[in-house]
Write an enzyme that holds these catalytic residues in place. Structure first.
Site, PDB file in Angstrom:
ATOM      1  N   ASP A 137     -19.373   0.845  11.841  1.00 42.29           N
ATOM      2  CA  ASP A 137     -18.474   0.292  12.856  1.00 42.29           C
ATOM      3  C   ASP A 137     -17.534   1.385  13.350  1.00 42.29           C
ATOM      4  O   ASP A 137     -16.397   1.470  12.911  1.00 42.29           O
ATOM      5  CB  ASP A 137     -17.691  -0.877  12.254  1.00 42.29           C
ATOM      6  CG  ASP A 137     -16.874  -1.631  13.268  1.00 42.29           C
ATOM      7  OD1 ASP A 137     -17.177  -1.551  14.461  1.00 42.29           O
ATOM      8  OD2 ASP A 137     -15.912  -2.315  12.854  1.00 42.29           O
ATOM      9  N   GLU A 179     -11.626   0.693  20.790  1.00 44.59           N
ATOM     10  CA  GLU A 179     -12.180  -0.654  20.797  1.00 44.59           C
ATOM     11  C   GLU A 179     -11.496  -1.532  19.762  1.00 44.59           C
ATOM     12  O   GLU A 179     -11.256  -2.713  19.997  1.00 44.59           O
ATOM     13  CB  GLU A 179     -13.695  -0.609  20.523  1.00 44.59           C
ATOM     14  CG  GLU A 179     -14.401  -1.952  20.648  1.00 44.59           C
ATOM     15  CD  GLU A 179     -14.435  -2.761  19.361  1.00 44.59           C
ATOM     16  OE1 GLU A 179     -14.816  -3.943  19.420  1.00 44.59           O
ATOM     17  OE2 GLU A 179     -14.065  -2.233  18.286  1.00 44.59           O
ATOM     18  N   GLU A 180     -11.166  -0.944  18.615  1.00 45.21           N
ATOM     19  CA  GLU A 180     -10.710  -1.751  17.491  1.00 45.21           C
ATOM     20  C   GLU A 180      -9.370  -2.436  17.739  1.00 45.21           C
ATOM     21  O   GLU A 180      -9.182  -3.582  17.356  1.00 45.21           O
ATOM     22  CB  GLU A 180     -10.619  -0.895  16.217  1.00 45.21           C
ATOM     23  CG  GLU A 180     -11.963  -0.423  15.685  1.00 45.21           C
ATOM     24  CD  GLU A 180     -12.841  -1.559  15.158  1.00 45.21           C
ATOM     25  OE1 GLU A 180     -12.456  -2.735  15.283  1.00 45.21           O
ATOM     26  OE2 GLU A 180     -13.918  -1.264  14.630  1.00 45.21           O
ATOM     27  N   HIS A 233     -18.390   2.465  20.227  1.00 44.29           N
ATOM     28  CA  HIS A 233     -16.998   2.937  20.172  1.00 44.29           C
ATOM     29  C   HIS A 233     -16.827   3.953  19.055  1.00 44.29           C
ATOM     30  O   HIS A 233     -17.260   3.749  17.926  1.00 44.29           O
ATOM     31  CB  HIS A 233     -16.011   1.768  20.047  1.00 44.29           C
ATOM     32  CG  HIS A 233     -16.095   0.975  18.777  1.00 44.29           C
ATOM     33  ND1 HIS A 233     -15.413   1.332  17.638  1.00 44.29           N
ATOM     34  CD2 HIS A 233     -16.747  -0.175  18.481  1.00 44.29           C
ATOM     35  CE1 HIS A 233     -15.642   0.441  16.683  1.00 44.29           C
ATOM     36  NE2 HIS A 233     -16.461  -0.493  17.169  1.00 44.29           N
ATOM     37  N   ASP A 261     -22.978  -2.170  18.422  1.00 42.46           N
ATOM     38  CA  ASP A 261     -21.731  -2.303  17.666  1.00 42.46           C
ATOM     39  C   ASP A 261     -21.860  -3.399  16.615  1.00 42.46           C
ATOM     40  O   ASP A 261     -20.935  -4.177  16.404  1.00 42.46           O
ATOM     41  CB  ASP A 261     -20.553  -2.591  18.606  1.00 42.46           C
ATOM     42  CG  ASP A 261     -19.209  -2.591  17.866  1.00 42.46           C
ATOM     43  OD1 ASP A 261     -19.142  -2.014  16.772  1.00 42.46           O
ATOM     44  OD2 ASP A 261     -18.254  -3.191  18.390  1.00 42.46           O
ATOM     45  N   HIS A 310     -14.658  -3.453   8.532  1.00 44.43           N
ATOM     46  CA  HIS A 310     -13.216  -3.239   8.453  1.00 44.43           C
ATOM     47  C   HIS A 310     -12.725  -3.098   7.009  1.00 44.43           C
ATOM     48  O   HIS A 310     -11.579  -3.457   6.694  1.00 44.43           O
ATOM     49  CB  HIS A 310     -12.459  -4.382   9.132  1.00 44.43           C
ATOM     50  CG  HIS A 310     -12.693  -4.478  10.609  1.00 44.43           C
ATOM     51  ND1 HIS A 310     -12.053  -5.405  11.402  1.00 44.43           N
ATOM     52  CD2 HIS A 310     -13.484  -3.760  11.445  1.00 44.43           C
ATOM     53  CE1 HIS A 310     -12.435  -5.263  12.660  1.00 44.43           C
ATOM     54  NE2 HIS A 310     -13.322  -4.264  12.704  1.00 44.43           N
TER      55      HIS A 310
END
Length: 457
Positions: free
Chosen positions: A286, A320-321, A274, A351, A420
């Site tokens: 990520d 995606e997130e 992603h 991922d 994140h």
């Protein structure tokens, strides 16, 4: 280096594989191509330079942001320059949430600024924010035990990290459960096993039948400090200010590139990650690294003049997130418009960070598992050919639910330390490990695309 120390064993392993497995998929030309892919992937600078440039140039790439669309446009331009057979952008409407300025301040028993990140999709506070007493729980069961004390307070979930799948429930459902009992806001201990005062953001959920309250993460250090204060019977007061805003949906794009097959171009191996990220850090693990690794794996095939029998399609999914709308739109398009779902031979996703690759987790038939395990022997020089049962990924999930076999890259690294957070940046990665991820993805994608018989479902 792992590659150099293992290279001498390569030919011996292939001889054993071919002699012991009877009708082997590892022909002489295939093994030569695989060796060339490994050699070139582990010596090229192109993929690493592109990944570094993307992070430095465009920064974080949250859905709905200009950064994301600029990064997609740049990659599309570079892919066209690489000479892929087809490159196009697939429109997708995505959520558009903007963080704004935010803060959390411990007021009692002493004053301290608390590093924090609101959850993606959180509502804002109003005026001077919310100032309230904090009640600390370690689980949803613990919340139920003190539910009569929650009204008008801020709930802090100090849930220790066990696994991502288990602990992330406090990020996802924390605001719902706290608001159900009258809380005015909720905080979580960041979902991760390690911290250097680095809070973790991520998506969350609301229930339309329950009041929406602000929801944010603080660091492991501060959550455990507040727990100690609470256990001593001290009154804890926090001021929380969130200026988040949810705007109308915005148009984004899945980015798709094809390297057409020489004999069965209608059969497709899809591979990617992603392209969106959270709005902190630069999304290098990520999932910028997974995207660029897939891109580079296929670019190397083209550079080496290796054209497999089936089409390899690179897909860089958007959103995606905080929505998975890119994955859902690709699945819808494949099923309803292209009508190629039955021709999707295998879906491959990276991922989990581009750290030291171990191999792949695979979900599919036993026959396919045996073929992929044999292919994995080609990666003995870099020790990344282990195939384990059970695997996939969020973006290939819709395809897998409709029967497409799926593989997720397995790596050995501290992914959830940085996941994140503002620390998801290129300096946490190793070029050598990234290159080995490229090689691993290239060998599996090429071999499956070049099999004499289609990988069995």
């Amino acid at each position: 280096m792992k590659y150099l120390t293992s290279l001498l064993c390569f030919t011996f392993v292939l001889m054993i594989s071919n002699s012991a497995l009877g009708q082997s998929v590892l022909t002489a030309s295939i093994t030569e191509n695989a060796e060339n892919l490994i050699t070139n992937a582990t010596s090229s600078d192109t993929g690493w330079q592109r990944l570094t440039y993307m992070g430095d140039k465009f920064g974080p790439r949250l859905s709905g942001s200009e950064n994301l669309e600029n990064a997609i446009d740049w990659i599309a331009s570079e892919m066209k320059a690489d000479g892929f057979d087809k490159v196009w952008k697939q429109p997708v409407m995505v959520p558009h949430w903007v963080r704004g300025e935010e803060s959390a301040t411990l007021l009692s028993p002493r004053k301290k600024d608390l590093p924090m990140l609101s959850m993606g999709g959180s509502v804002a506070t109003t005026g001077d924010g919310i100032t309230a007493e904090v009640i600390v729980v370690k689980s949803f069961d613990g919340l139920e035990q003190v539910k009569d004390q929650v009204e008008g307070k801020i709930v802090l979930y100090n849930a220790a990290f066990t696994s991502y799948g288990q602990t992330v429930q406090y990020r996802m459902r924390g605001a719902i459960e706290a608001a159900r009992h009258g809380a005015v806001a909720s905080l979580i201990r960041s979902v991760g096993p390690f911290s250097m005062q680095t809070p973790h953001t991520g998506t969350m959920s609301y229930n339309e039948d329950i009041p929406k309250i602000p929801h944010a993460a603080i660091t492991l250090e501060d959550a455990t400090m507040i727990q100690r204060m609470y256990d001593r019977g001290e009154t804890i007061e926090v001021n929380l200010k969130l200026n988040a805003e949810t705007l109308p949906d915005a148009q984004s794009h899945n980015l798709i590139a094809e390297y057409r097959g020489s004999e069965h171009p209608e059969e497709i191996i899809v591979m990617g990650g992603h392209i969106d990220s959270w709005d902190v850090g630069t999304g290098m693990m990520d999932d910028g690294g997974g995207c660029v690794a897939a891109w580079e794996a296929v670019r190397l095939m083209k550079e080496l003049g290796i054209r497999p029998k089936r089409t390899i399609r690179i897909v860089l999914w958007t959103n995606e997130e905080n929505g998975l709308r890119g994955a859902e739109e690709y699945h819808r398009w494949v099923k309803e418009e292209e009508q190629s779902l039955e021709n999707h031979v295998l879906a491959i996703e990276s991922d989990g960070g581009v750290f030291d690759p171990v191999g792949f987790g695979f979900s599919g038939s036993e026959q396919a598992f045996e073929v992929l395990s044999e292919i994995g022997s080609l990666l003995e020089p870099i020790e990344s050919g282990d195939v384990r049962k059970g695997g996939g990924g969020a973006d290939i999930g819709p395809l897998m639910r409709d029967g497409v076999p799926g593989m997720g890259l397995i790596v050995d690294g501290n992914y959830f330390w940085y996941h994140h957070t503002p620390a998801d940046t290129i300096d946490k990665l190793s070029k050598e490990e990234f290159d080995q991820c490229v090689a691993t993805m290239a060998v599996f994608a090429y071999l499956v695309a070049d099999l004499e018989e289609t990988l069995p479902r």
